[in-house]
Motif scaffolding. Structure first.
Motif, PDB file in Angstrom:
ATOM      1  N   LEU A 113      16.765 -46.176  46.582  1.00 42.73           N
ATOM      2  CA  LEU A 113      17.333 -46.125  47.714  1.00 42.73           C
ATOM      3  C   LEU A 113      16.693 -46.192  49.007  1.00 42.73           C
ATOM      4  O   LEU A 113      17.024 -46.877  49.925  1.00 42.73           O
ATOM      5  CB  LEU A 113      18.600 -45.135  47.798  1.00 42.73           C
ATOM      6  CG  LEU A 113      19.420 -45.147  48.896  1.00 42.73           C
ATOM      7  CD1 LEU A 113      20.323 -46.419  48.957  1.00 42.73           C
ATOM      8  CD2 LEU A 113      20.337 -44.031  48.877  1.00 42.73           C
ATOM      9  N   LEU A 117      16.076 -49.367  51.586  1.00 39.20           N
ATOM     10  CA  LEU A 117      16.588 -49.113  52.969  1.00 39.20           C
ATOM     11  C   LEU A 117      15.578 -49.414  53.988  1.00 39.20           C
ATOM     12  O   LEU A 117      15.916 -50.210  54.983  1.00 39.20           O
ATOM     13  CB  LEU A 117      17.198 -47.854  53.367  1.00 39.20           C
ATOM     14  CG  LEU A 117      18.522 -47.398  52.486  1.00 39.20           C
ATOM     15  CD1 LEU A 117      18.948 -45.853  52.492  1.00 39.20           C
ATOM     16  CD2 LEU A 117      19.650 -48.272  53.073  1.00 39.20           C
ATOM     17  N   THR A 118      14.498 -49.271  53.603  1.00 41.84           N
ATOM     18  CA  THR A 118      13.456 -49.619  54.367  1.00 41.84           C
ATOM     19  C   THR A 118      13.277 -51.079  54.506  1.00 41.84           C
ATOM     20  O   THR A 118      13.071 -51.500  55.622  1.00 41.84           O
ATOM     21  CB  THR A 118      11.994 -48.949  53.799  1.00 41.84           C
ATOM     22  OG1 THR A 118      12.104 -47.736  53.649  1.00 41.84           O
ATOM     23  CG2 THR A 118      10.795 -49.366  54.601  1.00 41.84           C
ATOM     24  N   ALA A 120      15.580 -53.237  54.012  1.00 38.86           N
ATOM     25  CA  ALA A 120      16.777 -53.596  54.558  1.00 38.86           C
ATOM     26  C   ALA A 120      16.572 -53.712  56.043  1.00 38.86           C
ATOM     27  O   ALA A 120      17.072 -54.405  56.819  1.00 38.86           O
ATOM     28  CB  ALA A 120      18.175 -52.818  54.181  1.00 38.86           C
ATOM     29  N   MET A 214      21.439 -51.890  46.640  1.00 40.22           N
ATOM     30  CA  MET A 214      20.778 -50.777  47.741  1.00 40.22           C
ATOM     31  C   MET A 214      20.164 -51.492  48.949  1.00 40.22           C
ATOM     32  O   MET A 214      20.121 -50.994  49.985  1.00 40.22           O
ATOM     33  CB  MET A 214      19.989 -49.981  47.080  1.00 40.22           C
ATOM     34  CG  MET A 214      20.473 -48.920  45.996  1.00 40.22           C
ATOM     35  SD  MET A 214      19.258 -48.167  45.170  1.00 40.22           S
ATOM     36  CE  MET A 214      20.310 -47.201  43.814  1.00 40.22           C
ATOM     37  N   PHE A 215      19.805 -52.738  48.775  1.00 38.29           N
ATOM     38  CA  PHE A 215      19.269 -53.607  49.957  1.00 38.29           C
ATOM     39  C   PHE A 215      20.104 -54.463  50.346  1.00 38.29           C
ATOM     40  O   PHE A 215      20.476 -54.388  51.832  1.00 38.29           O
ATOM     41  CB  PHE A 215      18.005 -54.296  49.389  1.00 38.29           C
ATOM     42  CG  PHE A 215      17.615 -55.620  50.276  1.00 38.29           C
ATOM     43  CD1 PHE A 215      17.083 -55.443  51.348  1.00 38.29           C
ATOM     44  CD2 PHE A 215      17.993 -57.072  49.746  1.00 38.29           C
ATOM     45  CE1 PHE A 215      16.846 -56.594  52.393  1.00 38.29           C
ATOM     46  CE2 PHE A 215      17.804 -58.149  50.755  1.00 38.29           C
ATOM     47  CZ  PHE A 215      17.299 -57.613  52.050  1.00 38.29           C
ATOM     48  N   PRO A 218      23.529 -52.227  52.446  1.00 38.67           N
ATOM     49  CA  PRO A 218      23.038 -51.664  53.675  1.00 38.67           C
ATOM     50  C   PRO A 218      22.604 -52.698  54.705  1.00 38.67           C
ATOM     51  O   PRO A 218      22.793 -52.504  55.837  1.00 38.67           O
ATOM     52  CB  PRO A 218      22.133 -50.656  53.158  1.00 38.67           C
ATOM     53  CG  PRO A 218      22.493 -50.304  51.945  1.00 38.67           C
ATOM     54  CD  PRO A 218      22.982 -51.791  51.297  1.00 38.67           C
TER      55      PRO A 218
END
Length: 274
Positions: A113, A117-118, A120, A214-215, A218
């Motif tokens: 995750l 997120l990074t 994203a 997860m990408f 978000p």
């Protein structure tokens, strides 16, 4: 030989599962973080290709680049540890316990995750010129994906939830075969070819992968797509994780283990006993 027979590579699966259960917290999180970041980058890459060419098949053909890189580098996806670690427990490996397996899953989830997120954030920043303008075509498509695959499922109620769960199952049936593919050859070209085929299939068929999502979702939220974090969790991520777990373990892990490790008695052996 460059090809391992099934009984050999299933043993490698069990060995890998055992090693992951006992891996340190630091190493588990670092490897999961990098896996999430690289897979997310590959999804961004594939969507960019789709936007540029208008041909989803081309994006699906090239998406496995990210999966191949992260596997060859020894990084871990949640979808992979769902399949490998329970086999070590089933095989009775010393010290492998259910709490240890759940610990590994939790750490890999957090790492995946964080990595996704990074990427994203990078994508959202790049496609909006550091959030100073509306997203470009790629950002808009990613935003629309998040909306369609949350509110789109929700619009169908229970049928939508069942469809989402089944897409998660089908996804990790294929992705876990990609993980196994890395173990059936001792050469890099052999590993790459074996990994490439099932990953291309899952991406083109738009199955639901918990780490890719997860990408995607978000990222959509960062671009102000019209769905909420709760929509994402209830109408995608949680059912997808459960579907990934069931599909990968049932169709890949348990079937390979049952027929190549815990094999049934052969007919000739039974005749000799008789």
């Amino acid at each position: 030989m460059s090809y391992l027979v099934p009984s050999e590579f299933v043993t490698k699966m069990i060995d890998a599962g055992e090693a992951k259960v006992f891996m340190s917290t630091r190493d588990t999180i670092v490897r999961a973080y990098m896996a999430g970041a690289i897979l997310a980058l590959a999804a961004w890459f594939a969507i960019s290709i789709n936007v540029a060419t208008g041909q989803p098949l081309i994006g699906a053909i090239l998406f496995p680049v990210g999966f191949v890189m992260l596997i060859l580098l020894g990084f871990d996806l949640l979808t992979g540890v769902f399949v490998l670690t329970p086999l070590a427990w089933l095989d009775g490996r010393a010290g492998v316990t259910i709490p240890g397996i759940l610990r590994n899953w939790g750490l890999v989830f957090v790492g995946n995750l964080a990595g996704a997120l990074t990427t994203a954030f990078f994508m959202a920043c790049v496609t909006t010129f550091a959030f100073t303008q509306a997203p470009d075509k790629v950002g808009t498509v990613i935003s629309n994906i998040g909306e369609g695959r949350t509110l789109g499922y929700a619009a169908h109620g229970a049928a939508g939830m069942l469809t989402l769960f089944m897409r998660g199952m089908l996804c990790n049936w294929m992705v876990s075969l990609g993980v196994v593919g890395a173990m059936i050859s001792t050469t890099v070209p052999g590993k790459v070819i074996a990994m490439w085929m099932p990953i291309m299939l899952f991406f083109y068929m738009v199955f639901e992968h918990s780490v890719v999502n997860m990408f995607l979702f978000p990222a959509g939220l960062m671009l102000h797509a019209p769905f909420s974090i709760l929509d994402y969790l209830i109408w995608n991520e949680i059912p997808t994780v459960l579907g990934n777990l069931v599909g990968g373990l049932a169709f890949t892990g348990l079937t390979l283990y049952a027929t190549h490790v815990k094999t049934a008695p052969k007919r000739a052996a039974l005749q000799r006993v008789a």
